[in-house]
Design an enzyme around this catalytic site. Structure first.
Site, PDB file in Angstrom:
ATOM      1  N   PRO A 214     -76.332  29.872 -37.472  1.00  0.00           N
ATOM      2  CA  PRO A 214     -76.898  29.000 -38.396  1.00  0.00           C
ATOM      3  C   PRO A 214     -76.977  29.481 -39.660  1.00  0.00           C
ATOM      4  CG  PRO A 214     -77.873  28.709 -36.452  1.00  0.00           C
ATOM      5  CD  PRO A 214     -77.153  29.903 -36.111  1.00  0.00           C
ATOM      6  N   CYS A 215     -76.266  28.749 -40.571  1.00  0.00           N
ATOM      7  CA  CYS A 215     -76.161  29.318 -42.155  1.00  0.00           C
ATOM      8  C   CYS A 215     -77.076  28.733 -43.151  1.00  0.00           C
ATOM      9  CB  CYS A 215     -74.932  29.083 -42.702  1.00  0.00           C
ATOM     10  SG  CYS A 215     -74.367  27.425 -42.648  1.00  0.00           S
ATOM     11  N   GLN A 216     -77.977  27.845 -42.664  1.00  0.00           N
ATOM     12  CA  GLN A 216     -78.957  27.111 -43.542  1.00  0.00           C
ATOM     13  C   GLN A 216     -79.775  28.263 -44.515  1.00  0.00           C
ATOM     14  OE1 GLN A 216     -78.558  26.488 -40.306  1.00  0.00           O
ATOM     15  NE2 GLN A 216     -79.019  24.213 -40.261  1.00  0.00           N
ATOM     16  N   PHE A 218     -78.543  30.917 -45.614  1.00  0.00           N
ATOM     17  CA  PHE A 218     -77.713  31.725 -46.547  1.00  0.00           C
ATOM     18  C   PHE A 218     -77.056  30.835 -47.517  1.00  0.00           C
ATOM     19  CE2 PHE A 218     -78.249  35.321 -44.152  1.00  0.00           C
ATOM     20  CZ  PHE A 218     -77.830  35.069 -42.795  1.00  0.00           C
TER      21      PHE A 218
END
Length: 391
Positions: A214-216, A218
């Protein structure tokens, strides 16, 4: 190549309020909030005018260029460049999927809000295909699999998904419906609370483990918080690599990973893989260079146990290298899809509106394979016209 599709599903577009409807006519193809007349007042637009904002805000797609990044917010007028190039409405779910390079036989399952996330968060399949062509894995595991864009791309080159893991249940439903994998081999679970040794040890030595934690935490679009709990899932990805020890690892994330915590996060991730014995490099990949009609950029970390230099897929399209064909345009991707009213459309199969599809549209319909698409596209009026119209 899949069986040719005779119509499209998920061709449904978002409703709009009175204000949003009123500004659509003022925004030309390729235009944005700057084209909205000053006499039109709105709190958010006034704020953008005062401080300056991204040129994609309230943007309309240009028919003769690739789209900007398709995010999970393509149901909203002001959050990106999501207005249809010719019709006064937002792009439909199917149109967004086309711009992501999902073929028309890929049907998204679940409620509308989930489908927007499934499409917007996905790795474009043709970007996944580029890595499949490069690495030539026979079998792979997909972590944080979402709807399965990365898996689909790998499958296009003959690889088989042996195990997929995803936390969101509707994404798991979509994955099961569209991939040649046993229902029991799509696990809907949280890797932070799972017995990783028990789950993954049977797959020791598999060709490839891939996925996008999950990239939230970053993302440049949100707050980059060091203590974001979702960031801990990167550690779980590393732990799975330690257990399985695949021939290759492939980790995907947002471009913001390059400078999150001044690059320390990316450096620590690469160091962790290096300590496990992997030769590791990273590169920003431009989806538009691999046949995706979209200016989407993602960071890929590629590792191998082999003692040889890391190479990344070579571009097939370019807007700057004259030796390569120009990227796929919005019209090449969308022009054969039925017209819609604001808030209109259906999840049921809808016939195409054109019997003269572009090479990309034929590929999306399953009428030709990827190699045929590449060969046909660069020798058709579609391509020649697109070159003339890009100025």
């Amino acid at each position: 190549m899949s069986e040719q599709v005779i119509g499209v599903q998920n061709h449904i577009t978002s409703p709009l309020g009175d204000f949003e409807r009123s500004i659509l006519e003022h925004i030309p193809p390729g235009g944005n909030w700057k084209n909205i007349p000053l006499e039109i007042k709105d709190k958010r637009i006034d704020s953008i005018r005062a401080t300056g904002g991204r040129t994609t805000y309230y943007g309309r797609l240009h028919p003769h260029r690739p789209s900007y990044t398709i995010s999970t917010f393509f149901s909203r007028t002001g959050n990106g460049c999501f207005i249809h190039p010719h019709q006064d409405r937002l792009i439909s779910q199917r149109e967004a999927a086309r711009l992501q390079s999902f073929p028309d036989d890929f049907v998204f399952e679940g409620p509308k809000t989930s489908i927007y996330k499934q499409i917007g968060n996905a790795v474009p399949p043709l970007l996944g295909r580029a890595f499949g062509e490069l690495l030539k894995p026979t079998e792979f595991i997909d972590l944080f699999a979402g709807a399965g864009g990365l898996s689909l791309g790998l499958e296009m080159t003959g690889a088989k998904c042996e195990l997929a893991v995803e936390f969101q249940k509707h994404m798991c439903t979509t994955f099961r419906a569209n991939h040649d994998v046993k229902e029991s081999d799509v696990l809907c679970l949280d890797l932070n609370t799972s017995d990783l040794e028990k789950i993954f040890s049977p797959y020791t030595g598999i060709d490839l483990v891939c996925g996008g934690p999950p990239c939230q935490g970053f993302s440049l679009a949100g707050k980059c918080l060091d203590d974001d709990p979702r960031n801990h899932l990167v550690r779980q990805f590393i732990k799975v690599i330690e257990i399985v020890r695949p021939k290759y690892l492939l980790m995907e994330n947002v471009k913001g990973l390059l400078w999150f915590s001044k690059g320390q996060v990316l450096a620590e991730i690469k160091e962790a893989f290096t300590k496990l014995g992997y030769n590791v490099e990273h590169q920003v990949m431009k989806a538009v260079e691999f046949g995706v009609p979209q200016k989407r950029e993602r960071v890929f970390v590629l590792g191998t146990l082999e003692e040889k230099p890391i190479v990344f897929p070579k571009p097939l399209f370019s807007d700057s290298d004259s030796s390569l064909p120009q990227p796929i345009t919005v019209d090449e991707a969308l022009s054969d899809l039925p017209a819609l009213e604001i808030g209109g459309g259906t999840y049921e199969s809808t016939p195409y509106n054109s019997n003269q599809p572009s090479a990309y549209q034929k590929f999306m319909r399953g009428a030709i394979n990827f190699e045929q698409f590449l060969k046909e596209r660069n020798n058709t009026p579609w391509y020649l016209d697109s070159i003339q119209n890009r100025a």
